[in-house]
Motif scaffolding. Structure first.
Motif, PDB file in Angstrom:
ATOM      1  N   ALA A  55      -9.378  -0.142   0.985  1.00 29.96           N
ATOM      2  CA  ALA A  55      -9.000  -1.278   1.546  1.00 29.96           C
ATOM      3  C   ALA A  55      -7.342  -1.237   1.512  1.00 29.96           C
ATOM      4  N   THR A  56      -6.948  -2.002   2.786  1.00 30.77           N
ATOM      5  CA  THR A  56      -5.500  -2.152   2.956  1.00 30.77           C
ATOM      6  C   THR A  56      -5.096  -3.278   3.034  1.00 30.77           C
ATOM      7  N   GLU A  80       5.746  -5.412   2.239  1.00 30.69           N
ATOM      8  CA  GLU A  80       4.853  -4.732   1.059  1.00 30.69           C
ATOM      9  C   GLU A  80       3.568  -4.266   1.591  1.00 30.69           C
ATOM     10  N   SER A  81       3.204  -3.184   1.409  1.00 26.71           N
ATOM     11  CA  SER A  81       1.780  -2.708   1.904  1.00 26.71           C
ATOM     12  C   SER A  81       0.972  -2.006   0.868  1.00 26.71           C
ATOM     13  N   SER A  82      -0.297  -1.985   0.626  1.00 27.18           N
ATOM     14  CA  SER A  82      -0.883  -1.231  -0.551  1.00 27.18           C
ATOM     15  C   SER A  82      -2.446  -0.648   0.196  1.00 27.18           C
ATOM     16  N   ARG A  83      -2.755   0.188  -0.106  1.00 21.34           N
ATOM     17  CA  ARG A  83      -3.827   0.949  -0.070  1.00 21.34           C
ATOM     18  C   ARG A  83      -4.619   1.018  -1.380  1.00 21.34           C
ATOM     19  N   ILE A  84      -5.768   1.188  -1.458  1.00 24.05           N
ATOM     20  CA  ILE A  84      -6.830   1.053  -2.596  1.00 24.05           C
ATOM     21  C   ILE A  84      -8.157   1.592  -2.336  1.00 24.05           C
ATOM     22  N   ARG A  85      -8.562   2.636  -3.151  1.00 23.23           N
ATOM     23  CA  ARG A  85      -9.917   3.211  -3.070  1.00 23.23           C
ATOM     24  C   ARG A  85     -10.488   3.204  -4.350  1.00 23.23           C
ATOM     25  N   PHE A  90       1.360   2.142  -2.959  1.00 24.93           N
ATOM     26  CA  PHE A  90       2.302   0.769  -2.603  1.00 24.93           C
ATOM     27  C   PHE A  90       3.452   1.228  -2.234  1.00 24.93           C
ATOM     28  N   LYS A  91       3.748   0.531  -1.201  1.00 25.10           N
ATOM     29  CA  LYS A  91       5.221   0.504  -0.661  1.00 25.10           C
ATOM     30  C   LYS A  91       6.017  -0.580  -0.462  1.00 25.10           C
TER      31      LYS A  91
END
Length: 82
Positions: A24-25, A43-48, A73-74
């Protein structure tokens, strides 16, 4: 960490994170301007989803009980003045 901020120990770690399912982004951009200065925040994030196995020191992990997620997270900001 110890109460005074010192390191108490460094246990050996042998851990494997295994991701599964979809990644998920998300990405957000906020912009603020007061007429003189414009600020842009991104801001951006990626989660798995993931499981963990292995050992940290003498403590072991059962993959079936170690549900969690792997997240990155950035965040960045820019400011421009007229």
């Amino acid at each position: 960490m110890h109460a005074d901020g010192g390191v108490v120990g460094r246990p050996q770690a042998d851990v494997i994170w295994t991701g599964y399912g979809n990644l998920a982004t998300s990405r957000w951009t906020y912009r603020y301007s007061d007429g003189t200065t414009t600020e842009t925040f991104t801001e951006s994030s990626r989660i798995r989803s993931a499981t963990m196995s292995g050992n940290i020191g003498p403590m072991g992990f059962d993959p079936e009980l170690s549900g969690g997620s792997i997240t990155s997270f950035k965040s960045s900001s820019k400011s421009r003045t007229k």
